[in-house]
Motif scaffolding. Structure first.
Motif, PDB file in Angstrom:
ATOM      1  N   ILE A   6      -5.480  -1.364  -6.616  1.00  0.00           N
ATOM      2  CA  ILE A   6      -4.362  -1.351  -5.654  1.00  0.00           C
ATOM      3  C   ILE A   6      -4.881  -1.496  -4.232  1.00  0.00           C
ATOM      4  CG2 ILE A   6      -2.971   0.075  -7.192  1.00  0.00           C
ATOM      5  CD1 ILE A   6      -3.427   2.395  -5.174  1.00  0.00           C
ATOM      6  N   PHE A   7      -6.169  -1.191  -4.020  1.00  0.00           N
ATOM      7  CA  PHE A   7      -6.788  -1.392  -2.711  1.00  0.00           C
ATOM      8  C   PHE A   7      -7.492  -2.747  -2.634  1.00  0.00           C
ATOM      9  CE2 PHE A   7      -6.813   3.310  -3.256  1.00  0.00           C
ATOM     10  CZ  PHE A   7      -5.992   3.619  -2.190  1.00  0.00           C
ATOM     11  N   PHE A   8      -8.142  -3.159  -3.726  1.00  0.00           N
ATOM     12  CA  PHE A   8      -8.846  -4.443  -3.702  1.00  0.00           C
ATOM     13  C   PHE A   8      -7.892  -5.624  -3.526  1.00  0.00           C
ATOM     14  CE2 PHE A   8     -12.341  -2.442  -6.525  1.00  0.00           C
ATOM     15  CZ  PHE A   8     -13.040  -2.019  -5.394  1.00  0.00           C
ATOM     16  N   ILE A   9      -6.638  -5.487  -3.980  1.00  0.00           N
ATOM     17  CA  ILE A   9      -5.690  -6.588  -3.882  1.00  0.00           C
ATOM     18  C   ILE A   9      -5.409  -6.967  -2.428  1.00  0.00           C
ATOM     19  CG2 ILE A   9      -3.599  -5.161  -3.845  1.00  0.00           C
ATOM     20  CD1 ILE A   9      -4.075  -8.474  -5.743  1.00  0.00           C
ATOM     21  N   ASN A  10      -5.691  -6.044  -1.506  1.00  0.00           N
ATOM     22  CA  ASN A  10      -5.456  -6.342  -0.091  1.00  0.00           C
ATOM     23  C   ASN A  10      -6.429  -7.381   0.456  1.00  0.00           C
ATOM     24  OD1 ASN A  10      -3.297  -4.555   0.250  1.00  0.00           O
ATOM     25  ND2 ASN A  10      -4.650  -2.836   0.688  1.00  0.00           N
ATOM     26  N   THR A  20       7.903  -5.177  -0.898  1.00  0.00           N
ATOM     27  CA  THR A  20       8.070  -3.751  -1.162  1.00  0.00           C
ATOM     28  C   THR A  20       8.621  -3.525  -2.566  1.00  0.00           C
ATOM     29  OG1 THR A  20       8.521  -3.396   1.185  1.00  0.00           O
ATOM     30  CG2 THR A  20       9.135  -1.628  -0.310  1.00  0.00           C
ATOM     31  N   ALA A  21       9.570  -4.370  -2.969  1.00  0.00           N
ATOM     32  CA  ALA A  21      10.154  -4.238  -4.299  1.00  0.00           C
ATOM     33  C   ALA A  21       9.143  -4.563  -5.388  1.00  0.00           C
ATOM     34  CB  ALA A  21      11.374  -5.149  -4.416  1.00  0.00           C
ATOM     35  N   LEU A  22       8.300  -5.569  -5.137  1.00  0.00           N
ATOM     36  CA  LEU A  22       7.318  -5.957  -6.132  1.00  0.00           C
ATOM     37  C   LEU A  22       6.122  -5.011  -6.186  1.00  0.00           C
ATOM     38  CD1 LEU A  22       7.232  -9.831  -5.581  1.00  0.00           C
ATOM     39  CD2 LEU A  22       8.355  -8.575  -7.426  1.00  0.00           C
ATOM     40  N   GLY A  23       5.940  -4.212  -5.138  1.00  0.00           N
ATOM     41  CA  GLY A  23       4.787  -3.317  -5.074  1.00  0.00           C
ATOM     42  C   GLY A  23       4.639  -2.408  -6.274  1.00  0.00           C
ATOM     43  N   PRO A  24       5.689  -1.661  -6.673  1.00  0.00           N
ATOM     44  CA  PRO A  24       5.551  -0.786  -7.841  1.00  0.00           C
ATOM     45  C   PRO A  24       5.224  -1.546  -9.119  1.00  0.00           C
ATOM     46  CG  PRO A  24       7.487  -0.198  -6.550  1.00  0.00           C
ATOM     47  CD  PRO A  24       6.980  -1.485  -5.985  1.00  0.00           C
ATOM     48  N   ASP A  69       0.828  -1.205   0.000  1.00  0.00           N
ATOM     49  CA  ASP A  69       0.000   0.000   0.000  1.00  0.00           C
ATOM     50  C   ASP A  69       0.865   1.259   0.000  1.00  0.00           C
ATOM     51  OD1 ASP A  69      -2.973   0.956   0.578  1.00  0.00           O
ATOM     52  OD2 ASP A  69      -1.646   2.158   1.827  1.00  0.00           O
ATOM     53  N   SER A  70       1.942   1.235   0.786  1.00  0.00           N
ATOM     54  CA  SER A  70       2.772   2.433   0.909  1.00  0.00           C
ATOM     55  C   SER A  70       3.539   2.741  -0.364  1.00  0.00           C
ATOM     56  CB  SER A  70       3.760   2.275   2.073  1.00  0.00           C
ATOM     57  OG  SER A  70       4.691   1.248   1.803  1.00  0.00           O
TER      58      SER A  70
END
Length: 490
Positions: A173-177, A154-158, A32-33
């Motif tokens: 990006i929010f639904f994936i949580n 964190t690396a895969l986030g972007p 998320d961050s």
């Protein structure tokens, strides 16, 4: 004292399940961050957001997390770390879905506030369950695995976030949580043992009280100042709402200090910690460095898409080298600081990062990633890598062992507060307001001005380290020193 809990050993199903739950939970927060900034241009265009709306989309989350993360850790100690961890995961997931369903900026910002509150319960819990559940001989390996794999997320986030934004919508990006949260809940319910601090859980005259007043005052203080900074461009710095919110924020911060001082060692933040000059200086250093990081990433994500013309995926990829450098180099930077002391890494690191930002100011329309963007990003990431591990180790070494948890928690909150204040203040300082982020000329000038401010913050941090930071004493034993025992220069 911690209530007895199964001492998990590495390689057992319960140990693997507990690690899985902690890693997936941290992955949600880290994902998320890293992707919300990348989504700002798309969600801004779809929801008709102003610069202030984008600021609150970032800062609503940071405000709640910075203000309540220490309280979240205390709740876990008292009511059960697994119980509060599960509550935080559920809360975070529900708030994430609300973010994804937002039909306007007011809805989105409110949901981000809720998400930050869930993160304040979840963030300390993911590490606390490992610390409390694993056998002492296996605890270091478990925490190392958690840190490494959480860093991979964190690396895969972007990459994941940019692809979701381009292929589907910013909402994903929010639904994936949600599926991640389901995995955490299933693993935690099946394998994570419950544990709590018996001193925090006891009843009667010796019962440790929650510092709810401190948490609320901290939130009001940060919130008042943040609102004033964000609203000043639209309303005017001298208008009543802006002045009133600033005064309320400052007053709440003053009362917070008084309340914490009166509570002594039972406070959420024992003020005796700050009698250690090193602890105080390190946290000022933290605010400056993370303000630069927060301001830089906020402006870069919007600028690369709205001015340079990159896709969300390419924008997410742009900062990937920073994360890779942190993953590969942080342990080496920590080992270096252990040998030579923290002053040199904490001085050189911000200078290198500042040079990277100055290079990135040259980026413009038609920029090449390899020639124009990558060198600055690599320098910024290298500088940050020199800072993170030595800073964390020095903060913990600056206080007595029994205050390591609260010292680490406060330093974490200080880093988030730095980002919060930078995102609130920089648009005001560089004259960006309204829908100026959609206008190339306005955004270009603001971007370059913001990176200059961020570079200045980094250079100020470097000067602070060079003049005031010294090697902390080695291993203060628990109970041998007061929380804020002065540290002699080494």
């Amino acid at each position: 004292m911690t209530a007895s809990a199964p001492a998990l050993r590495t390689g057992t199903p319960a140990a693997r399940g507990t690690l899985l739950a902690a890693i997936l939970a941290s992955g949600m927060v880290f994902l998320d961050s890293t992707v919300v900034n990348v989504a700002l241009p798309r969600l801004g265009a779809e929801l008709g957001a102003t610069v202030a709306d984008l600021q609150w989309t970032v800062n609503g989350y940071l405000l709640m997390l910075a203000a309540f993360v220490l309280l979240g850790g205390a709740l876990g100690d008292r009511f059960g770390r697994r119980r509060v961890f599960l509550l935080g995961v559920t809360w975070f997931a529900v708030a994430s879905v609300l973010c994804g369903l937002a039909q306007g900026t007011g809805w989105l910002v409110a949901a981000r506030f809720l998400q930050g509150a869930g993160g304040a319960l979840l963030t300390p819990g993911s590490l606390a369950v490992l610390q409390a559940s694993f056998h002492p001989d296996d605890r270091g390996r478990a925490i190392g695995t958690w840190a490494g794999l959480s860093g991979v997320s964190t690396a895969l986030g972007p990459l994941l976030g940019g692809w979701l934004i381009d292929a589907l919508s910013w909402r994903w990006i929010f639904f994936i949580n949600l599926p991640l949260a389901v995995g955490v809940l299933l693993a935690a319910l099946r394998w994570v043992p419950e544990s709590r601090d018996e001193d925090a859980s006891r009843t009667g005259a010796g019962r440790r009280r929650f510092d709810v007043a401190g948490a609320l005052l901290g939130a009001v203080g940060l919130g008042g100042v943040t609102y004033a900074l964000i609203d000043a461009p639209a309303r005017g710095a001298g208008t009543l709402p802006v002045l009133a919110s600033a005064l309320v924020g400052v007053a709440a911060a003053v009362v917070f200090v008084l309340v914490e001082r009166r509570r002594g060692d039972t406070a959420m933040l024992p003020t005796g910690l700050f009698s250690s000059r090193l602890f105080s200086v390190l946290n000022l250093f933290t605010v400056a460095v993370y303000a630069a990081l927060g301001g830089f990433t906020f402006f870069l994500a919007v600028y690369l898409q709205n001015v340079v013309g990159w896709s969300a995926l390419l924008t997410g990829l742009a900062t990937l080298p920073m994360t890779v450098l942190l993953l590969l180099g942080s342990s080496r930077a920590g080992a270096l600081a252990a040998r030579i002391g923290p002053r040199l890494p904490l001085t050189v690191g911000p200078v290198v990062a500042a040079v990277g930002l100055l290079l990135l100011r040259r980026v413009g329309p038609g920029a090449s990633y390899w020639v124009d963007v990558l060198p600055g990003v690599v320098l910024f990431g290298a500088g940050l890598t020199l800072v993170v591990a030595p800073l964390t180790a020095s903060v913990l070494a600056a206080v007595a062992d029994r205050f390591a948890g609260v010292a680490s928690g406060f330093n974490n909150a200080a880093s988030r507060a730095g980002s919060l204040l930078a995102v609130a203040a920089l648009p005001l300082l560089v004259g960006l307001s309204g829908t100026g982020y959609e206008q190339r000329s306005a955004l270009t000038g603001a971007y370059r001005g913001a990176l200059l401010w961020c570079a200045g913050l980094l250079l100020a941090a470097a000067a602070t380290a060079a003049l005031l930071i010294h090697r902390p004493p080695r291993g203060p034993a628990d109970g041998q020193s007061a929380p804020g025992q002065p540290v002699r220069p080494g």
